[in-house]
Scaffold this motif. Sequence first.
Motif, PDB file in Angstrom:
ATOM      1  N   ASP A   7      41.342  49.905  47.059  1.00 37.22           N
ATOM      2  CA  ASP A   7      41.352  51.335  47.298  1.00 37.22           C
ATOM      3  C   ASP A   7      40.631  51.747  48.581  1.00 37.22           C
ATOM      4  O   ASP A   7      40.801  52.875  49.043  1.00 37.22           O
ATOM      5  CB  ASP A   7      40.742  52.079  46.108  1.00 37.22           C
ATOM      6  N   SER A   8      39.857  50.841  49.165  1.00 34.81           N
ATOM      7  CA  SER A   8      39.125  51.170  50.391  1.00 34.81           C
ATOM      8  C   SER A   8      40.064  51.424  51.556  1.00 34.81           C
ATOM      9  O   SER A   8      39.739  52.172  52.464  1.00 34.81           O
ATOM     10  CB  SER A   8      38.159  50.041  50.761  1.00 34.81           C
ATOM     11  N   GLN A   9      41.213  50.818  51.550  1.00 37.72           N
ATOM     12  CA  GLN A   9      42.205  50.909  52.617  1.00 37.72           C
ATOM     13  C   GLN A   9      41.649  50.477  53.963  1.00 37.72           C
ATOM     14  O   GLN A   9      42.209  50.787  55.009  1.00 37.72           O
ATOM     15  CB  GLN A   9      42.800  52.314  52.694  1.00 37.72           C
ATOM     16  N   VAL A  10      40.533  49.757  53.937  1.00 38.67           N
ATOM     17  CA  VAL A  10      39.919  49.246  55.158  1.00 38.67           C
ATOM     18  C   VAL A  10      39.729  47.736  55.056  1.00 38.67           C
ATOM     19  O   VAL A  10      40.001  47.002  56.000  1.00 38.67           O
ATOM     20  CB  VAL A  10      38.548  49.918  55.422  1.00 38.67           C
ATOM     21  N   LEU A  11      39.272  47.269  53.900  1.00 34.89           N
ATOM     22  CA  LEU A  11      38.976  45.853  53.732  1.00 34.89           C
ATOM     23  C   LEU A  11      40.244  45.021  53.586  1.00 34.89           C
ATOM     24  O   LEU A  11      41.251  45.489  53.060  1.00 34.89           O
ATOM     25  CB  LEU A  11      38.127  45.630  52.470  1.00 34.89           C
ATOM     26  N   ASP A  12      40.156  43.773  54.048  1.00 35.42           N
ATOM     27  CA  ASP A  12      41.209  42.820  53.736  1.00 35.42           C
ATOM     28  C   ASP A  12      41.115  42.541  52.244  1.00 35.42           C
ATOM     29  O   ASP A  12      40.040  42.218  51.732  1.00 35.42           O
ATOM     30  CB  ASP A  12      41.006  41.515  54.510  1.00 35.42           C
ATOM     31  N   LEU A  13      42.221  42.690  51.552  1.00 33.20           N
ATOM     32  CA  LEU A  13      42.232  42.504  50.105  1.00 33.20           C
ATOM     33  C   LEU A  13      42.483  41.048  49.761  1.00 33.20           C
ATOM     34  O   LEU A  13      43.493  40.474  50.163  1.00 33.20           O
ATOM     35  CB  LEU A  13      43.304  43.383  49.462  1.00 33.20           C
ATOM     36  N   ASN A  14      41.562  40.471  49.028  1.00 32.04           N
ATOM     37  CA  ASN A  14      41.722  39.114  48.519  1.00 32.04           C
ATOM     38  C   ASN A  14      42.389  39.182  47.148  1.00 32.04           C
ATOM     39  O   ASN A  14      42.418  40.239  46.515  1.00 32.04           O
ATOM     40  CB  ASN A  14      40.351  38.428  48.393  1.00 32.04           C
TER      41      ASN A  14
END
Length: 143
Positions: A7-14
């Motif tokens: 939901d951050s829309q900034v972090l690379d999602l693992n």
Amino acid sequence: MWRIARDSQVLDLNASYAYVLWCRDFAGTSGVATVDGEVVGFVTGYRRPKQPATLMVWQVAVDEQFRGRGIASRMLDALPEGLDRPVSSLETTITPDNTGSIRLFSGFAESRGTQLLREPAFDSSLFPDGHEPELLFRIGPLG
């Protein structure tokens, strides 16, 4: 943690599995923030294998509805203090456009009265998916 990262829309999602493994294998160098028993933020880190006195911070995230309350700063401040063995420096990598993370880690260094060095870490040519370059932030000495 996975939901907050997504939901951050900034972090690379693992993968969600990666966060479960991280909590098992790197619990001593990571942490979560809770409000009323609900996880509202997390910080993940690890000791660099060839430089165990350096703590590499992988991700810091706070649920959107809890941002602006200093939760990320408090998690980051607490991280080195809670380790079983002290570290002399902290590192992270940040994309040049991530102003929130740049402010967070610059503030961390400033609040501790220590040096912050910035240098190129990973050029965008290393990433096959159009990822932005990553800048290395090295903070220390910590004491």
